[in-house]
Design an enzyme around this catalytic site. Structure first.
Site: not given
Ligand code: IFM
Length: 436
Positions: A76, A120, A165, A292, A294, A352
């Site tokens: 990606r 992005h 995002e 995505n 985290y 992600e």
């Molecule tokens: O680096 C970023 C990415 O560009 C978008 N999602 C989160 C990642 C980590 O912060």
């Protein structure tokens, strides 16, 4: 663990144009809001910019070798809008098109499927000068650019992701000002959310009309938990953040409507930007949802904070060097909750997931993070969530936006002085997982 993934499950890696390409003045590329922002003193830690980044523009062949060496089935990456269409209007820049041609051809020659993100975060500066995402016209410009990109790569690229995002663009870019373009509109930034979603819908229609069969959107999502579940104020804060972070973006795309509490989420914002027919456009059918993830959002009501709440760490959970709580169970919770909330949920790709740790090569903590989070995805699959693939963020260390080069997310270490790439232990671990 690999047995838990269905046959055909795709393992990949992800990056984004401004974070890795460099070569900001080459072959006709125009300036983006990130060039402007990064060159504004005080905006980025250590005064870092993406001018050189990982020099991927010149070293893409070496990077494709690294992806191939992993055994990844997909990569990606994003197209830099100002590289392909410098001012955000008008014809394709041949120099930019030639670069993405080379990259896609190199991937296909290795049997790696390109997953192309169209936006992005690197909006052409000229469009920002005309109002950026606060201006409805940017949605139209985005759809036109999507069609141009399809004209360049549509004969070889199957999978298209419109936006990356959109929440972060609204919150960090236009509400709080920590990201480009650095505006501080607070809740009045709602039109940014709406115009991005409209741009997504218009682009989805344009791509589909041009022949694309697999178009999706990537949203960063997280469960929102009250810091104190017994506190009514904390529970209300968690519902509010869930609205701002998750539901504002997912509901229009997947349900064709904004959340009922929209006016309360954005007090004082101009909601008249939502015009008749917009929601129908935004809900244009998509082939997949990119997620995505985290870390989870844990919030405490804080009346004197501008948004009325603040985010807290999860007690007892380890933290990455970014200070993000490592809570893999929250990932499973997120994925199963999406299945429960959205009756017509399309297949999900994890577009992600990853973590920042320092520049060590023996990165046991990254391996632990990836193992536990892939386990969380497998648990969601076992509970019936239709998940088709996982992209690790990121192939290599790169420009981490406001943090500059200080936070390292790579499976591959980058020495920015020499541009040497060194695979970390996590690269070897992921390679073995894929091979299994
Ligand atoms: O680096 C970023 C990415 O560009 C978008 N999602 C989160 C990642 C980590 O912060």
């Amino acid at each position: 663990m690999s047995q838990a993934f269905p046959p055909g499950f795709l393992f990949g890696v992800a990056t984004a144009a401004y974070q890795i390409e460099g070569a900001v003045d080459e072959d006709g590329r125009g300036p983006s809001i990130w060039d402007t922002f990064a060159h504004t003193p005080g905006r980025i830690k250590n005064g870092d910019t993406g001018d050189v980044a990982c020099d991927h523009y010149h070293r893409y062949a070496e990077d494709v070798e690294l992806i191939s060496g992993l055994g990844a089935g997909a990569y990606r990456f994003s197209i830099g809008w100002p590289r392909l269409q410098p001012g955000g209007r008008g014809p394709v820049n041949p120099g930019g098109a030639a670069f993405y041609d080379r990259l896609v051809d190199a991937l296909l020659a290795k049997g790696i499927a390109p997953y192309v993100t169209l936006y992005h975060w690197d909006l052409p500066q000229e469009l920002e000068d005309a109002g950026g995402w606060m201006n409805r016209d940017t949605a139209e410009r985005f759809a036109e650019y999507a069609e141009l990109a399809y004209g360049v790569l549509g004969d070889r690229v199957t999978s298209w992701i419109t936006l990356n995002e959109p929440f972060v663009t609204t919150s960090h870019g236009y509400a709080l000002g920590a990201h480009a373009p650095g505006r501080t509109l607070m809740e009045a930034a709602f039109p940014v959310a709406h115009h991005q979603l409209l741009g997504h819908g218009l682009a989805t229609r344009a791509l589909t009309a041009a022949g694309a069969t697999s178009v999706g959107i990537t949203q960063n999502m997280a469960p929102c938990w009250p810091a104190d579940p017994d506190s009514e104020a904390d529970r209300a804060a968690a519902i509010r953040l869930d609205g701002l972070h998750n539901r504002t973006y997912a509901d229009p795309v997947l349900l064709g409507r904004y959340p009922d509490d929209l006016a309360g989420l954005y007090p004082g914002a101009d909601l008249d930007v939502i015009r008749p027919g917009d929601l129908e456009t935004i809900a244009a059918p998509i082939a997949f949802l990119g997620v995505n993830y985290y870390f989870p959002n844990r919030v405490r009501a804080t009346p004197d904070h501008p948004f009325g709440f603040e985010e807290m760490r999860v007690p007892g959970a380890p933290q990455t060097s970014f200070g993000w709580s490592v809570v893999p169970e929250a990932f499973t919770e997120l994925l199963t909750s999406l299945r429960d909330r959205y009756p017509d949920l399309p297949p999900i790709y994890i577009t992600e997931n990853g973590c920042a740790y320092p520049d060590e090569i023996h990165d046991e903590r990254r391996i632990d993070y990836l193992r536990s989070h892939l386990g969380a995805v497998a648990a969601a699959v076992e509970q019936g969530v239709d998940i088709r693939g996982y992209f690790c963020w990121s192939l290599m260390d790169n420009f981490e936006w406001a943090e500059g080069y200080g936070q390292r997310f790579g499976l591959v270490n980058v020495d920015y002085a020499t541009q040497d790439r060194t695979p970390r232990d996590s690269y070897r671990w992921y390679q073995q997982l894929i091979a299994q």
